[in-house]
Design an enzyme around this catalytic site. Sequence first.
Site, short mmCIF file in Angstrom:
data_model
loop_
_atom_site.label_atom_id
_atom_site.label_comp_id
_atom_site.label_asym_id
_atom_site.label_seq_id
_atom_site.Cartn_x
_atom_site.Cartn_y
_atom_site.Cartn_z
N GLY A 12 40.93 46.49 27.73
CA GLY A 12 41.64 46.54 29.02
C GLY A 12 42.18 45.17 29.40
O GLY A 12 41.48 44.17 29.22
N VAL A 25 46.89 28.15 23.21
CA VAL A 25 48.11 27.72 22.51
C VAL A 25 48.33 26.22 22.70
O VAL A 25 48.52 25.46 21.74
CB VAL A 25 49.34 28.53 23.00
CG1 VAL A 25 50.64 27.96 22.44
CG2 VAL A 25 49.18 30.00 22.60
N ARG A 73 44.01 49.51 22.26
CA ARG A 73 42.75 49.89 21.62
C ARG A 73 43.12 50.34 20.21
O ARG A 73 44.18 50.95 20.01
CB ARG A 73 42.06 50.97 22.44
CG ARG A 73 41.76 50.43 23.85
CD ARG A 73 40.59 51.09 24.51
NE ARG A 73 40.09 50.28 25.62
CZ ARG A 73 40.53 50.38 26.89
NH1 ARG A 73 41.47 51.23 27.21
NH2 ARG A 73 40.00 49.62 27.83
N ASP A 104 33.29 43.58 25.26
CA ASP A 104 32.26 43.81 24.24
C ASP A 104 32.79 44.46 22.97
O ASP A 104 32.43 44.08 21.86
CB ASP A 104 31.19 44.78 24.80
CG ASP A 104 30.15 44.04 25.60
OD1 ASP A 104 30.17 42.79 25.59
OD2 ASP A 104 29.32 44.72 26.24
N GLY A 105 33.63 45.49 23.15
CA GLY A 105 34.19 46.21 22.00
C GLY A 105 34.99 45.25 21.13
O GLY A 105 34.82 45.23 19.90
N THR A 126 37.57 40.70 31.06
CA THR A 126 37.51 42.06 31.59
C THR A 126 37.21 41.98 33.08
O THR A 126 36.39 41.16 33.50
CB THR A 126 36.44 42.94 30.89
OG1 THR A 126 36.20 44.10 31.71
CG2 THR A 126 35.11 42.23 30.70
N ILE A 127 37.84 42.85 33.85
CA ILE A 127 37.62 42.79 35.30
C ILE A 127 36.19 43.21 35.67
O ILE A 127 35.73 42.92 36.77
CB ILE A 127 38.63 43.68 36.09
CG1 ILE A 127 38.47 45.15 35.73
CG2 ILE A 127 40.04 43.19 35.89
CD1 ILE A 127 39.14 46.08 36.74
N ASP A 128 35.49 43.88 34.75
CA ASP A 128 34.19 44.48 35.10
C ASP A 128 33.03 43.48 35.19
O ASP A 128 31.97 43.83 35.72
CB ASP A 128 33.80 45.54 34.06
CG ASP A 128 34.72 46.75 34.10
OD1 ASP A 128 35.51 46.87 35.05
OD2 ASP A 128 34.65 47.57 33.17
N ASP A 130 31.07 42.72 32.92
CA ASP A 130 29.92 43.41 32.31
C ASP A 130 29.57 42.86 30.94
O ASP A 130 28.95 43.54 30.12
CB ASP A 130 30.21 44.93 32.23
CG ASP A 130 31.41 45.24 31.35
OD1 ASP A 130 32.18 44.32 31.01
OD2 ASP A 130 31.60 46.42 31.01
N ARG A 163 36.72 57.85 61.02
CA ARG A 163 36.40 58.58 59.78
C ARG A 163 35.39 57.86 58.90
O ARG A 163 35.13 56.66 59.07
CB ARG A 163 37.67 58.74 58.93
CG ARG A 163 38.54 59.89 59.37
CD ARG A 163 39.82 59.91 58.54
NE ARG A 163 40.65 61.04 58.92
CZ ARG A 163 41.94 61.12 58.69
NH1 ARG A 163 42.59 60.14 58.10
NH2 ARG A 163 42.61 62.20 59.06
N GLY A 171 34.92 50.04 37.26
CA GLY A 171 33.65 49.63 36.67
C GLY A 171 32.97 50.86 36.11
O GLY A 171 32.12 51.45 36.77
N ARG A 172 33.37 51.23 34.87
CA ARG A 172 32.83 52.50 34.38
C ARG A 172 31.40 52.33 33.90
O ARG A 172 30.62 53.27 33.92
CB ARG A 172 33.75 53.12 33.34
CG ARG A 172 33.59 52.61 31.95
CD ARG A 172 34.61 53.17 31.01
NE ARG A 172 35.19 52.05 30.28
CZ ARG A 172 36.27 52.10 29.56
NH1 ARG A 172 36.96 53.19 29.49
NH2 ARG A 172 36.69 51.04 28.92
N LYS A 214 28.38 53.36 66.37
CA LYS A 214 29.27 53.09 65.24
C LYS A 214 30.21 54.28 65.03
O LYS A 214 29.78 55.43 65.07
CB LYS A 214 28.45 52.84 63.97
CG LYS A 214 29.28 52.31 62.82
CD LYS A 214 28.40 51.76 61.71
CE LYS A 214 29.21 51.38 60.48
NZ LYS A 214 30.12 50.27 60.71
N GLU A 223 33.08 53.36 39.84
CA GLU A 223 33.75 54.36 38.98
C GLU A 223 32.76 55.10 38.07
O GLU A 223 32.88 56.32 37.87
CB GLU A 223 34.79 53.62 38.13
CG GLU A 223 35.57 54.48 37.17
CD GLU A 223 36.41 53.64 36.20
OE1 GLU A 223 36.35 52.39 36.26
OE2 GLU A 223 37.11 54.24 35.39
N GLN A 252 43.79 47.73 40.64
CA GLN A 252 42.81 46.64 40.64
C GLN A 252 42.94 45.72 39.42
O GLN A 252 42.37 44.64 39.38
CB GLN A 252 41.38 47.21 40.62
CG GLN A 252 41.01 47.93 41.88
CD GLN A 252 39.81 48.85 41.64
OE1 GLN A 252 38.69 48.48 41.92
NE2 GLN A 252 40.05 50.04 41.13
#
Length: 320
Positions: A12, A25, A73, A104-105, A126-128, A130, A163, A171-172, A214, A223, A252
């Site tokens: 990603g 570079v 990928r 990681d991958g 990676t944005i995660d 992780d 509401r 973040g899977r 409140k 996610e 995001q």
Amino acid sequence: MIKKIGVLTSGGDAPGMNAAVRAVVRTALSKGMEVYGVKRGYVGLINGDIEKMDERSVSDIIHRGGTVLYTARCPEFRTMEGVKKAKAKCDELGIEGLVVVGGDGSFRGAADLSSLGMLCIGIPGTIDNDITCTDYTIGFDTAMNTAMELVDKLRDTSQSHDRISVVEVMGRGAGHIAVNTGVACGATDIITQEVPYDLDDIANKMLEKKANGKQNFVVIVAEGVGHSTEIATALQEKTGIEARATILGHVQRGGNPTLRDRVEATKMGHYAVELIEQGIGNRVVALKEDKVVDYDIQEALSMKKAYDEKLHKICEQIAY
Ligand code: ADP
Ligand code: F6P
């Protein structure tokens, strides 16, 4: 003396990858190396979609999101045949070292390529956030700030309508974006894979707070937990308060990288080239207590990253 290196982005995309590519570079050129940009990660490495880069190839990119090298990928690279094809392409061009910006991958792929004698260095992108061996991954700060701005906007409308706003952030596999966004946005609750949750408890807490004045509630869902629409419906049924679910999604991952992402990416890109210059490979660059360090790729992949449960609890404790 290493004369030619390649650089690619994989998995990603993440804001700040361009700053890392630029640093790789320019650092390599300053050391008299030739640099090759590989398009679309391991796909380009196998197909030979590789171009020589110069100083100007990376002009005007430090501030841009996405990746100018594109990303992809590549299922073929998960096989040793694919890895061998990529190694043969590098040999053909005389590329002796490769910087891989990804998750990681992508590092697993880099480890396989290292086993065939290529000097590979991974940079966590990676944005995660992780990736276990590092306190920080490129893109995390920008993604969290984007999520925060979007949740702030949702809060305006949620507040106007009294509401519940259930917001799913990316973040899977990890709740790091969720917990930080939750704190920064004053969420009433954060729901991640790392901490057990009970919708009855959350609904009861909302009703107590409603009785205390409140009027609107923000719930951040990671996610990986998913079901944000079902969570909103359930909370509406249990509380009688109108609820809406919003999935922030890929927005995001875009946008101009923050200062932090540009700086960390630059430091890591520079360090990666220094490692290759010394003939060192099969390493992942990491940020530990504000210092740039490196780990063996296998060791890096076997570590376990802690989730900030304390921050999670603080957020819920003070959300009145
Ligand atoms: P990320 O790098 O962000 O974790 P992926 O898990 O999608 O993203 O991995 C990116 C690419 O890395 C994959 O498409 C594949 O080419 C390569 N890759 C992933 N896992 C492996 C593996 N176990 N062995 C070799 N290559 C892998
Ligand atoms: O790993 C980064 C990430 O954005 C995750 O948070 C998300 O689950 C995944 O990538 C989405 O991947 P894709 O771009 O393939 O939809």
